[in-house]
Design an enzyme around this catalytic site. Sequence first.
Site, PDB file in Angstrom:
ATOM      1  CD  GLU A 130      27.354  82.957  10.012  1.00 10.96           C
ATOM      2  OE1 GLU A 130      26.270  82.214  10.067  1.00 10.96           O
ATOM      3  OE2 GLU A 130      28.319  82.617   9.214  1.00 10.96           O
ATOM      4  CB  CYS A 183      25.882  76.297   7.082  1.00 10.57           C
ATOM      5  SG  CYS A 183      25.314  75.112   8.209  1.00 10.57           S
ATOM      6  CG  HIS A 241      27.298  79.192  10.805  1.00  7.16           C
ATOM      7  ND1 HIS A 241      25.985  79.579  10.125  1.00  7.16           N
ATOM      8  CD2 HIS A 241      26.819  77.870  11.115  1.00  7.16           C
ATOM      9  CE1 HIS A 241      25.339  78.892   9.979  1.00  7.16           C
ATOM     10  NE2 HIS A 241      25.560  77.510  10.261  1.00  7.16           N
TER      11      HIS A 241
END
Length: 238
Positions: free
Chosen positions: A209, A114, A207
């Site tokens: 994660e 990001c 993202h």
Amino acid sequence: MRPLIAVPGRRAARVPILRFSATLAAEAICEAVWAGGGEPLVLHGPDGAPAAELADRLARFDGICMPGGADLDPRHYGQEPVAETEDPVAHQDAFDIAVMSCAVRLGIPTLAICRGMQILNVVQGGDLIQHLPPSDVAHGNAVHDVVVAEGSRLIEVVGSARVPVSSYHHQAVGVIGADLRIVATADDGCVEALEHTGGNVLAVQWHPEDLHASSRTDAALFADLSERAAKSRMEAFV
């Protein structure tokens, strides 16, 4: 031994469980790096530390995971802030730019996420779109598909030409910086991933994660980072 992955810390003025301000890394980032085979370690950005020391500090690590965060000060890419751009954090900007510059120059295996991708583009001389125009693709706190370029390293990693991603951003890369290649886009044309053509940096706007525990393609990004980092460490001893 797990490869050591530096996670540049985020500054927080207050944390409920601490008496003082803190240098933090998101647990989701650390968990994703760990699940991918790496050992995540928070990299502190001390006030007033000479920039020349950073290269020596980073040389102790096998890889870098550059996380997301607040908006980058537009003055770093020659623009004045628009109304939608958040107030910059000067210390964080300087630290992240220095880390990314070292990563590119030293060839440190890096996954940029990001804001991390935006930092990479600016370090390489590109700029940002400070606020995305209205679109049929929901980029703010939503899941949408991205199209991955054939022949890219990214498609080798994720194994698919179209993947769903967790998106949380209102800015995006604009003019592409030197030695960078666009390797994924959203259906509205927003740039979603970059590769450094002469280095060891893979960058995504989304993202990974967020969904790494349930998404094969997101988990693959962190496994790839650890594999690149482990390979780099082995080559250093040859």
